[in-house]
Design a protein around this motif. Structure first.
Motif, mmCIF file in Angstrom:
data_model
loop_
_atom_site.group_PDB
_atom_site.id
_atom_site.type_symbol
_atom_site.label_atom_id
_atom_site.label_comp_id
_atom_site.label_asym_id
_atom_site.label_seq_id
_atom_site.Cartn_x
_atom_site.Cartn_y
_atom_site.Cartn_z
ATOM 1 N N THR A 1 1.432 -7.301 4.569
ATOM 2 C CA THR A 1 1.184 -5.969 4.016
ATOM 3 C C THR A 1 2.370 -5.052 4.291
ATOM 4 O O THR A 1 2.831 -4.946 5.435
ATOM 5 N N VAL A 2 2.844 -4.421 3.258
ATOM 6 C CA VAL A 2 3.894 -3.404 3.365
ATOM 7 C C VAL A 2 3.245 -2.047 3.089
ATOM 8 O O VAL A 2 2.523 -1.894 2.091
ATOM 9 N N ILE A 3 3.478 -1.073 3.951
ATOM 10 C CA ILE A 3 2.985 0.286 3.742
ATOM 11 C C ILE A 3 4.176 1.197 3.476
ATOM 12 O O ILE A 3 5.143 1.214 4.253
ATOM 13 N N VAL A 4 4.110 1.929 2.377
ATOM 14 C CA VAL A 4 5.114 2.939 2.053
ATOM 15 C C VAL A 4 4.417 4.286 2.142
ATOM 16 O O VAL A 4 3.402 4.514 1.468
ATOM 17 N N ILE A 5 4.924 5.201 2.963
ATOM 18 C CA ILE A 5 4.210 6.447 3.233
ATOM 19 C C ILE A 5 5.161 7.636 3.168
ATOM 20 O O ILE A 5 6.347 7.523 3.508
ATOM 21 N N GLY A 6 4.651 8.778 2.722
ATOM 22 C CA GLY A 6 5.432 10.010 2.733
ATOM 23 C C GLY A 6 5.231 10.828 1.474
ATOM 24 O O GLY A 6 4.568 10.391 0.516
ATOM 25 N N PHE A 7 5.798 12.006 1.470
ATOM 26 C CA PHE A 7 5.814 12.846 0.278
ATOM 27 C C PHE A 7 6.923 12.309 -0.624
ATOM 28 O O PHE A 7 8.093 12.485 -0.349
ATOM 29 N N GLY A 8 6.527 11.624 -1.665
ATOM 30 C CA GLY A 8 7.473 10.929 -2.531
ATOM 31 C C GLY A 8 7.356 9.421 -2.427
ATOM 32 O O GLY A 8 8.134 8.693 -3.047
ATOM 33 N N ALA A 9 6.378 8.922 -1.671
ATOM 34 C CA ALA A 9 6.213 7.477 -1.512
ATOM 35 C C ALA A 9 5.997 6.780 -2.847
ATOM 36 O O ALA A 9 6.430 5.639 -3.048
ATOM 37 N N VAL B 1 0.853 -1.180 0.000
ATOM 38 C CA VAL B 1 0.000 0.000 0.000
ATOM 39 C C VAL B 1 0.891 1.233 0.000
ATOM 40 O O VAL B 1 1.722 1.410 0.910
ATOM 41 N N VAL B 2 0.740 2.063 -1.002
ATOM 42 C CA VAL B 2 1.500 3.311 -1.097
ATOM 43 C C VAL B 2 0.591 4.455 -0.665
ATOM 44 O O VAL B 2 -0.497 4.629 -1.233
ATOM 45 N N ASP C 1 0.276 -2.108 -4.813
ATOM 46 C CA ASP C 1 -1.011 -2.690 -5.199
ATOM 47 C C ASP C 1 -2.153 -1.690 -5.047
ATOM 48 O O ASP C 1 -3.160 -1.779 -5.737
ATOM 49 N N LEU C 2 -2.004 -0.762 -4.109
ATOM 50 C CA LEU C 2 -2.983 0.300 -3.902
ATOM 51 C C LEU C 2 -2.240 1.617 -3.723
ATOM 52 O O LEU C 2 -1.241 1.673 -2.987
ATOM 53 N N LEU C 3 -2.728 2.658 -4.377
ATOM 54 C CA LEU C 3 -2.178 3.993 -4.176
ATOM 55 C C LEU C 3 -3.246 4.862 -3.523
ATOM 56 O O LEU C 3 -4.310 5.105 -4.106
#
Length: 581
Positions: A127-135, A43-44, A142-144
């Motif tokens: 589940t991996v979550i990538v978060i931030g300004f520029g993620a 999840v981005v 799989d989901l933005l």
């Protein structure tokens, strides 16, 4: 004049209630349902600068149970390097910079990004979550989810020192400098990224209210924006105190008491205002500029879009000096100057429409005949150094100001509103480019001297705009355009140097307005209530009240405005602005 001014205007979005939810529990459940059949999911969460990322993770963690959380900004280049890159665009000036051209990719280290991608790939399941300004630079995922907030909310977070600028670690810095960095660099870069993701977003996350998020399917947001672009609507207004503030906004619009009086009311600035979208019982707040980005042709008109791009070129706002003080004596840059010094394509031409005034109110406009530039500038510099007050009336014309007067102010014209005026300012959008020449020997609300930009001002003052020219070109320019049974249309400006045209309608009977290829911004300047209707049923009747600003998209080719409610049988008036053909 009493008013039922709506401080929380909202727009009902039809047919998409099931695509929106509120609160982290509901949001976590929705996202998890999209991922439940996957052995591994990424999840981005792409964030606009100023989003509370920690709150989002704390809110979602109990529902998504992430195997790993990756903070994308760990891959950003060093803050010192970022500062070095943007320094020349921010300049040493406290207020003004130069429009920076950067894209988010330039702020990230490719090797560090590669390490984060390896980290994503190394997770075998869960589940991996990538978060931030520029993620979104790290992985498509799989989901933005795009986490957004309004420009005004960002400013409030700056003021409270909850946030500084992105990776700048400047929470305690002067508010004007934080705003400058946002305006000239950060928000431009963030908007470029946001627009590049419009084809990829799955869900939109409204993060304006603390611990009260709302999530919408991106297709529902797109549908909502398309609906808005084909009906009249209002922006969500906000109001701000200032050193010269008056009493009109608070008393007439029933605003909450503040320590300092309200000076500004922003009711028509899509770059900074927001939209309330009602999806059934769930209300989302969306930056109004998103509508401009997503529906530029329908909203602006193809002619305006081809000239300005996805930018809303007209701005309405309130300046309240009723029972307050004079505005600063000021001048706006010429087009050539704003292009060469600040990287802006067009300048802040404007006008003052006097919504209300006390007896004796005045407007300062243009120079007196025979003014010697060096003498005036020397007196201004002397006043700036504390060597005595500037004798404004020795150099600048002073005109009496009455309700419904309209003063035209093309860029380069020295001007300011005096005390006891309630101004509806109608202008082009580059709204921060005010060169103060003199500020009447006062400090700002922060106790610091308010910035004076005499060096800039000296470069753009049009010294030939003296009394005779001003009286002929800028004051009292009311021309009858058309009239009929119970109505008349007047041209009140703006000046031929300016790209905005304004028309005032006085009416006691319904008036038919036709489209002209341009978005139209209006305000009900006389009368308690009116209703905007579609002759062909394109939109539902839209009620407006005294002093409310509203927008008619270019897609609406015909509309009727008539008195309604307590205004039936009375003569009322609107002022509207559009881009000249």
């Amino acid at each position: 004049m009493t008013t039922a001014y709506n401080k929380e205007p909202s727009i009902g979005i039809r047919g998409r209630d099931q695509d929106v939810c509120r609160g982290y529990a509901a949001i976590g459940t929705v996202l998890q349902s999209r991922l439940q059949n996957n052995t591994k999911s990424v999840v981005v969460i792409e964030c606009y600068p100023g989003v509370r990322q920690q709150e989002i993770m704390e809110g979602l963690r109990p529902y998504l149970h992430p195997t790993d959380v990756i903070e994308a900004e760990a891959a950003a280049i060093d803050a010192a390097k970022i500062n070095g890159m943007v320094e020349r665009y921010l300049t040493d000036d406290r207020v003004f910079g130069y429009m920076a051209p950067f894209h988010i990719e330039e702020m990230y280290d490719p090797h560090k990004l590669a390490k984060l991608r390896e980290r994503v790939e190394a997770v075998p399941e869960g589940t991996v979550i990538v978060i931030g300004f520029g993620a979104s630079l790290v992985t498509h995922g799989d989901l933005l989810v795009y986490a957004d907030l309004a420009r005004w909310e960002i400013q409030l977070r700056y003021r409270s020192k909850e946030f500084g600028n992105w990776l700048a670690h400047n929470e305690d810095e002067d508010m004007l400098r934080k705003y400058k960095r946002g305006y000239f660099h950060e928000w431009r870069m963030a908007d470029r990224l946001k627009r590049s993701l419009f084809q990829r977003i799955d869900y939109y996350l409204d993060t304006n209210a603390q611990n009260d998020p709302k999530l919408a399917l991106w297709d529902a947001v797109l549908d909502g924006m398309e609906q808005i672009s084909r009906q009249p609507f209002r922006l969500v207004p906000y109001f701000d105190p200032g050193v010269w503030g008056g009493i009109w906004l608070e008393s007439k619009l029933f605003l909450p008491n503040k320590e300092h009086p309200y000076a500004w009311g922003f009711d028509g600035v899509p770059e900074e205002n927001s939209l309330y979208l009602d999806f059934g019982s769930v209300r989302m707040e969306v930056p109004a500029i998103n509508l401009v980005f997503l529906q530029p042709k329908s909203l602006l008109g193809e002619r305006v879009y081809s000239r300005f791009g996805a930018e809303f070129p007209i701005r309405f706002d309130f300046l309240d000096t009723m029972g307050g003080q004079h505005l600063s004596l000021q001048v706006h840059p010429t087009t050539d100057y704003i292009q060469t010094r600040f990287g802006m394509p067009y300048t802040q031409d404007e006008s003052y429409y006097i919504l209300d005034a006390k007896p004796g109110a005045q407007v300062y406009l243009g120079l007196k005949e025979g003014v010697a530039p060096e003498q005036m500038l020397n007196d201004l510099r002397k006043a700036e150094r504390g060597g005595g007050s500037f004798p404004a009336e020795q150099y600048v014309n002073v005109f009496p100001a009455s309700k419904h007067d309209h003063f035209l102010i093309p860029a380069g014209t020295v001007h300011c509103s005096g005390s006891d005026c309630m101004v509806l300012e109608i202008s082009a959008t580059p709204y921060i480019f005010t060169f103060k020449l003199w500020d009447w020997d006062r400090l700002g609300l922060d106790g610091k001297p308010r910035p004076v930009h005499l060096d800039h001002g000296a470069q753009v003052i049009q010294w030939d705009r003296t009394t005779s020219w001003v009286e002929r070109e800028l004051v009292g320019r009311v021309e009858l355009v058309a009239e009929g049974n119970g109505w008349r249309e007047e041209r009140t400006g703006l000046h031929e140097f300016e790209f905005i045209e304004t028309r005032r309608h006085w009416f006691s009977e319904p008036v038919l307005h036709t489209g002209n290829g341009s978005v139209q911004m209006l305000n009900l300047v006389e009368g308690e209530e009116a209703v905007v209707e579609s002759p062909d049923g394109m939109f539902e009747p839209f009620v407006v009240h005294y002093a409310e600003t509203f927008i008619i998209p270019a897609s609406i080719e015909r509309f009727v405005i008539r008195p309604s409610g307590p205004s039936v049988g009375r003569t009322i008036a609107t002022i509207k602005a559009f881009v000249k053909g």
